[in-house]
Enzyme design. Structure first.
Site, PDB file in Angstrom:
ATOM      1  N   ASP A 179      -8.938   3.378  -3.568  1.00 57.16           N
ATOM      2  CA  ASP A 179     -10.006   3.404  -2.559  1.00 57.16           C
ATOM      3  C   ASP A 179     -11.266   4.082  -3.085  1.00 57.16           C
ATOM      4  OD1 ASP A 179      -8.095   2.257  -0.964  1.00 57.16           O
ATOM      5  OD2 ASP A 179      -7.631   4.078   0.140  1.00 57.16           O
ATOM      6  N   GLU A 215       2.577   7.026  -2.252  1.00 56.58           N
ATOM      7  CA  GLU A 215       2.369   8.380  -2.775  1.00 56.58           C
ATOM      8  C   GLU A 215       2.526   9.464  -1.715  1.00 56.58           C
ATOM      9  OE1 GLU A 215      -1.095   6.089  -3.401  1.00 56.58           O
ATOM     10  OE2 GLU A 215      -0.022   6.023  -1.509  1.00 56.58           O
ATOM     11  N   ASP A 248       0.819  -1.211   0.000  1.00 61.19           N
ATOM     12  CA  ASP A 248       0.000   0.000   0.000  1.00 61.19           C
ATOM     13  C   ASP A 248       0.856   1.266   0.000  1.00 61.19           C
ATOM     14  OD1 ASP A 248      -2.349   1.420   0.000  1.00 61.19           O
ATOM     15  OD2 ASP A 248      -2.983   0.816   1.999  1.00 61.19           O
TER      16      ASP A 248
END
Length: 676
Positions: free
Chosen positions: A464, A400, A397
């Protein structure tokens, strides 16, 4: 690539396509200086730029020697050049290196010839608009935001609460690359902030916040040839592991109870390939919802005998997957070890460790520009704690969140390191797989990316999404994401079945779960997710009808496994994605250029998922050039028209090319046992 001199300028062509047109009154290059302001809050970036100066370079001086061409550009004849274009070419394409002669010049604007009716696609993983023509796209990896639509109440609430509403162009995975309907592709080799502006009829303006930068070009008469060329450039992914094709990966984060709940799926007849428990590291409860304890190792309090259970699942043909990201919580066991070894990024003006607020807990950033830190994370954190422990995959995950004001081991400025960070993160994961001989066998999936992530990351996921049917952040965005990223060498894409983000009373419905599962059955990987607020949202195993429908969709997925295996092998050989835009195989049908609500699954099956609530009929465009057979009825439709078909739950609209070599498999879809 050819340079054609003209009175007062030049034209640069590639395989007969004009790419640059420079005239004194219409220069192709502008240079300047900008002063940016960048603020980050929980992965959301507020970026403004004050342009101090912008200068059009109107005079060109061309020098050809020793097979190379150099174009010096200045504001006027007799003035010193401020920038140069250095041209190189090959059989596969060409490159233009943009150089600024004054270090103070930190902005470049290159104008590429455009046609009014032109279409452009790419930009990394775009979520709102597949055809990028008519809009401007900043390219900066970040949280995409909640709702991503400034006209929606959901986005308004997210902005008011935490400046996290997002916008149409925000994405975890940007990439300064596009394909044009003029049958060429363009990539800017830079990690700097950039923006592609496709709003003008006569030119595309490409903005880069650094010099030098290199523009790479490819031309091909076929779109499939361009996709292969880009895959050659950015790297090929290994074929999907065989175990993935045996069923769905069930996402549960319920501690030991996850194993009990998994049996409900098995008892319902679901085909299962994996159990994914991101909470294998423990939970942290926050106002956002259930978060994980970011200390990457087995949490025995939450999973009492996980080591034994992993072996038991494996004996049944079910793999166990976990979760990891590149940050370490300050209250965990790995943080002090990494800090003592000098493996964490520092504050710009001190030797203090830089910590990031992730929403009610702080974390250090593992500095992957430090080879020792990257090796430690790959070998100990992923290798020993995960692969050696028995995990067969994980969500890798984030990626960024790198702040721009960090001090990194190799001295790279944060503004240049930020976009590159997801690629370094992917490389660390890939290195861990390779160190254990697990490349192509274990599987990690990422949402963050940038140029070159393709050669390291074996599977993308769409991030998401909101748990709804909304235009800019709901179920339909994952189709756009798969199509845009797939053109750039990412063969495999999937999403959280049912979405993830549930805020401000927005909760998912049984209908959404079922429609999402119908789409996921015809993607490379089926994987469910409980979302950020599991107890507020319906779960698959809590509703008998939803569970029966989901089990049926997993059986359809397994039925399609021979076709998917063939597509995976094709991807390894050619770089062509599993999910493909219609125009890739029907370039002579102009209607296909703007289609983003349907896709080709390989070359022969057209999938048109229902992505609106409350409907049982669905209309889709069938490309011209062939006849199409509707799977559920056997009816034949001529291509080149909109067709409306019945689409009750359990029967997603599917069409195959008449005469396909896979006709028997496609027809067999209707024979898969259904209890829906």
């Amino acid at each position: 690539m050819r340079l054609i001199e003209t009175a007062g300028g030049f034209d640069l062509t590639l395989a007969g396509r004009t790419i640059l047109r420079h005239r004194q009154d219409e220069p192709c290059l502008y240079v300047g200086h900008g002063d940016p302001r960048v603020e980050m809050h929980h992965g959301h970036f507020d970026i403004e730029d004050q342009i101090v100066e912008r200068l059009g370079l109107r005079h060109a001086s061309i020098d050809r020697q020793d097979g190379a061409t150099r174009i010096d550009l200045s504001q006027a004849a007799g003035l010193d050049p401020l920038a140069s274009l250095i041209l190189t070419g090959s059989d596969k394409g060409g490159a233009i290196r943009l150089e600024a002669h004054d270090p103070a010049l930190n902005r470049l604007w290159l104008r590429v010839v455009a046609e009014k009716a032109e279409h452009v696609w790419g930009g990394g993983e775009q979520l709102s608009y597949f055809d990028m023509r008519g809009r401007r796209f900043p390219l900066w990896t970040s949280e995409p935001g909640v709702g991503r639509d400034k006209s929606s109440f959901l986005t308004f609430q997210a902005d008011q609460r935490s400046n996290s509403g997002g916008d149409y162009y925000k994405t975890n995975y940007p990439q300064p690359t596009y394909l044009s309907s003029r049958r060429y592709a363009l990539h800017i080799d830079t990690t700097a902030y950039s923006a592609f502006d496709f709003r003008k009829d006569g030119f595309h303006e490409l903005e880069v916040w650094a010099a030098p930068a290199t523009v790479e070009l490819w031309a091909d008469d076929s779109f499939t040839g361009l996709v292969t060329a880009l895959s050659d450039r950015f790297g090929r992914q290994p074929p999907l592991p065989d175990w993935v094709l045996k069923g769905a990966i069930i996402g549960l984060k319920d501690g030991d109870e996850s194993f009990t709940r998994l049996e409900k799926y098995a008892d319902a007849g679901a085909a299962l390939s994996g159990l994914w428990c991101e909470d294998w590291v423990g939970l942290r409860i926050t106002s956002f919802g259930n978060r994980l304890f970011w200390d990457w190792k087995w949490n025995q309090a939450r999973y009492s005998d996980l080591d034994a259970r992993i072996g038991q699942l494996h004996a049944r043909g079910i793999r166990f997957l976990g979760y990891v990201n590149p940050y370490l919580c300050v209250d965990g066991s790995l943080y002090p070890e990494a800090a003592a070894a000098g493996y964490l990024a520092l504050k710009r003006d001190s030797d203090e460790v830089y910590t990031v607020d992730f929403g009610e807990f702080d974390c250090g950033v593992v500095d992957f520009t430090n080879p020792a830190a990257a090796e430690w994370f790959a070998d100990k954190v992923i290798g020993r704690n995960m692969l050696d422990f028995g995990l067969s995959g994980w969500m890798a995950d984030f990626g960024e969140y790198l702040p721009t004001d960090v001090r990194l081991h190799d001295g790279t400025d944060g503004m240049l390191a930020h976009n590159a960070w997801p690629v370094l993160w992917a490389e660390v994961n890939a290195r861990a797989l390779a160190s254990r001989g697990k490349t192509g066998e274990a599987l990690f999936f990422m949402r963050a990316g940038y140029s070159g992530v393709q050669r390291h990351c074996p599977l993308l996921w769409a991030g998401d999404q909101s748990v709804d049917f909304s235009r800019h952040d709901g179920i339909g965005t994952v189709i756009t994401a798969a199509l845009s990223s797939g053109l750039l060498g990412n063969a495999y894409h999937h999403s959280d079945i049912g979405g993830y983000t549930s805020l401000f009373g927005n909760v998912r419905t049984p209908e959404l779960l079922m429609r999402w599962a119908e789409m996921a059955a015809f993607t490379p990987v089926m994987r469910s997710h409980e979302g950020n607020r599991p107890r507020e949202n319906v779960q698959i195993d809590e509703d008998a009808r939803v569970l029966a429908h989901f089990a049926y969709m997993t059986r359809l997925y397994v039925h399609m496994a021979p076709y998917l295996r063939a597509l995976s092998d094709e991807a390894a050989a050619t770089g062509l994605p599993v999910q493909r835009p219609l125009f890739l195989h029907f370039p002579d049908d102009p209607r296909t250029y703007t289609q983003q609500e349907s896709y080709l699954y390989g070359a022969d099956l057209l999938v048109a998922p229902v992505i609106q609530p409350g409907v049982d009929r669905w209309t889709t465009w069938l490309p011209a050039g062939t006849d199409w057979v509707e799977v559920w009825t056997g009816a034949t439709h001529q291509g080149g028209q909109d067709v409306t078909v019945a689409a009750p739950l359990g029967r997603p609209p599917l069409f195959f090319r008449r005469g396909s070599d896979w006709t028997a498999l496609f027809q067999g879809i209707t024979t898969v046992a259904s209890t829906v």
